[in-house]
Design a protein around this motif. Sequence first.
Motif, PDB file in Angstrom:
ATOM      1  N   ARG A   4       0.855  -1.193   0.000  1.00  0.00           N
ATOM      2  CA  ARG A   4       0.000   0.000   0.000  1.00  0.00           C
ATOM      3  C   ARG A   4       0.891   1.243   0.000  1.00  0.00           C
ATOM      4  NH1 ARG A   4      -4.390   1.032   4.760  1.00  0.00           N
ATOM      5  NH2 ARG A   4      -5.367   2.892   3.900  1.00  0.00           N
ATOM      6  N   TYR A  13      -0.681   6.479   4.850  1.00  0.00           N
ATOM      7  CA  TYR A  13      -1.025   5.948   3.533  1.00  0.00           C
ATOM      8  C   TYR A  13      -1.565   7.050   2.619  1.00  0.00           C
ATOM      9  CZ  TYR A  13      -0.365   1.447   5.704  1.00  0.00           C
ATOM     10  OH  TYR A  13       0.205   0.376   6.349  1.00  0.00           O
ATOM     11  N   ASP A  15      -3.615   6.873   0.217  1.00  0.00           N
ATOM     12  CA  ASP A  15      -5.049   6.827  -0.091  1.00  0.00           C
ATOM     13  C   ASP A  15      -5.922   7.350   1.056  1.00  0.00           C
ATOM     14  OD1 ASP A  15      -5.062   4.771   1.775  1.00  0.00           O
ATOM     15  OD2 ASP A  15      -5.003   3.180   0.268  1.00  0.00           O
ATOM     16  N   LYS A  16      -5.299   7.724   2.168  1.00  0.00           N
ATOM     17  CA  LYS A  16      -6.091   8.279   3.276  1.00  0.00           C
ATOM     18  C   LYS A  16      -6.167   9.818   3.213  1.00  0.00           C
ATOM     19  CE  LYS A  16      -6.531   6.589   7.258  1.00  0.00           C
ATOM     20  NZ  LYS A  16      -7.472   6.008   8.210  1.00  0.00           N
ATOM     21  N   GLU A 390      -6.335   8.824  14.314  1.00  0.00           N
ATOM     22  CA  GLU A 390      -6.588   9.564  13.071  1.00  0.00           C
ATOM     23  C   GLU A 390      -5.912  10.941  13.048  1.00  0.00           C
ATOM     24  OE1 GLU A 390      -8.002   8.482  10.186  1.00  0.00           O
ATOM     25  OE2 GLU A 390      -7.922   6.573  11.244  1.00  0.00           O
ATOM     26  N   TYR A 393      -3.393  12.064  10.365  1.00  0.00           N
ATOM     27  CA  TYR A 393      -3.951  12.274   9.017  1.00  0.00           C
ATOM     28  C   TYR A 393      -4.594  13.653   8.901  1.00  0.00           C
ATOM     29  CZ  TYR A 393      -3.023   7.453   7.739  1.00  0.00           C
ATOM     30  OH  TYR A 393      -2.393   6.271   7.428  1.00  0.00           O
TER      31      TYR A 393
END
Length: 537
Positions: A4, A13, A15-16, A390, A393
């Motif tokens: 990933r 990541y 894609d986050k 989280e 992010y």
Amino acid sequence: MGTRATSIWGWGYADKFPDTEARRALAEQVSPLLGGPSLEPREPAPLGALRLPSPRIAPPESLAALCSTDDADRAAHTYGKGYGDLVRGFHGDFSPAPDFVAHPRTEDDVRAVMDWCGDHCVALIPFGGGTSVVRGVEAAIGDGFQGAVSLDLRRLDRVLEVDPVSRAARIQAGATGPVLEAQLASHDLTLRHFPQSFEFSTLGGWIATRAGGHFATLYTHIDDLVQSTRMFTPRGLHETRRLPASGAGPSPDRLVLGSEGTLGVITEAWVRLQARPRFRASASVHFPDFASGTRAARELSQSGLHPSNCRLLDEQESFLNGVAGDGSSVLVLAFESADHPLHAWMERALALTASHGGECREGARYRSDEPGASPRSGGAADSWRSAFIEAPYLQNVMVSLGVIADTFETACTWDRFDALHAGILEAVRGALERVCGGGLVSCRFTHVYPDGPAPYYTFIGPARRGGELEQWLALKHAASEAVMAHGGTITHHHAVGRLHRPWYDRERPEPFALALRAVKDALDPQGILNPGVLVGP
Ligand SMILES: Cc1cc2nc3c(=O)[nH]c(=O)nc-3n(C[C@H](O)[C@H](O)[C@H](O)COP(=O)(O)OP(=O)(O)OC[C@H]3O[C@@H](n4cnc5c(N)ncnc54)[C@H](O)[C@@H]3O)c2cc1C
């Protein structure tokens, strides 16, 4: 490492990273907290537009198979994941990129790269997970070198040996948290060192930076879990003996812990393991204000109960993490054990917090792996936990919205805490007003000791596009000065790196600085290892 894709510029990541619409929606939530500035998401520099200098040196034939000169790989090894790193990466500025990246598979590979760097006056920057927030992996090496090589340890990622009798394991330094825990799980054992960066950071990085894990009391730093270490220096192998404890002079492991890549490359360590916890108790305790929560946290830290979690969130943190919306300050409390139920510990802790006005509104939650026990989850503690995971992010999003969002941490003795906290709030709020026209600062305790807490601060403020780095440095400077003025340490667990160096130099005694310099000269006479960190250049 998995397949990933991780972000080249931001945390975690790729894609986050939310799409533009989702970031616009977040902007609408964040803007009122900052006094209503208009926040428009921007896009990170595309891969083709990254700015890297041409390499000054190339890997020799003998090392070519281990090395990568690919620009994306060089970019991914240019920075850590601090706010300043994210901003520079977001804008495509990778000017301190290493000339190439080495990916050793064995200790012989590590030695071969180190020898070549020594022979060719090339700086060598050990790289674990690259999650440093203090510019610890950045090749800002000055002019005295022919070039710089980033040494990525992540292919050395195996658990080599487990001693179930002493409950210890020999683990390679490049193993990330999930990779080493997955291997230990087959032995029904665990290291249980969970920094917030657990998913991407490595055992070697934890040791090199003296990382702080999730235990709020007792085993707070990786130091407490390290039994012995193995480190390659330009002068040879520095390997310590496996011992539960020793009084034989200054500890050689103390030279390795916190060495931040300046004295050698850690390749392995024996670490202390535990049985997996089978009993867990958790509770969240609401206090009318942070001051009463502080008094309760102090008494808990001095009670001998040793909660595994004892995180006191101030009113802002409780609100921002979705833990309380009524202006209360919340203590997230937990106990865990592989051996015994925890009711007595929790009941005593709740009696103690109640004597300071603490209210456990939802009652304590008990979970066990015993047959027939019903696991219960939910509540404020779980809200806090998911917000915690989280949060990094969210920092990526803040960078794209033009919001400065960063954290800093310290520790001080209890007798100094009130003055330190007031001084920090005043300094950072004042700096936010001056530099950003306003903003927020919040606090939580990450760890508590019988003699003092480790408070952790988050600040956010609207940035001037293009001026983010300058503004952030002014805020960081104000915070660091306040920490030092009130008797705190420049870092409880984030390490020194290049960012904290000026304050670290003021914190340490001069004879110690001289001794460290002498050690550096003895182990790394050419000064190739992570130049500029801790000593020198
Ligand atoms: C979102 C986020 C959350 C974080 N949460 C925490 C937390 O809860 N607790 C905490 O303590 N820190 C935390 N950090 C900071 C960081 O994760 C730690 O400093 C961590 O220990 C770094 O590990 P790493 O493997 O990523 O090392 P890197 O960032 O790659 O390197 C850090 C330093 O160690 C040196 N180094 C790395 N590996 C080796 C080796 N094998 N031999 C010699 N030197 C080496 C490097 O040269 C550098 O100086 C956080 C960072 C982020 C971005």
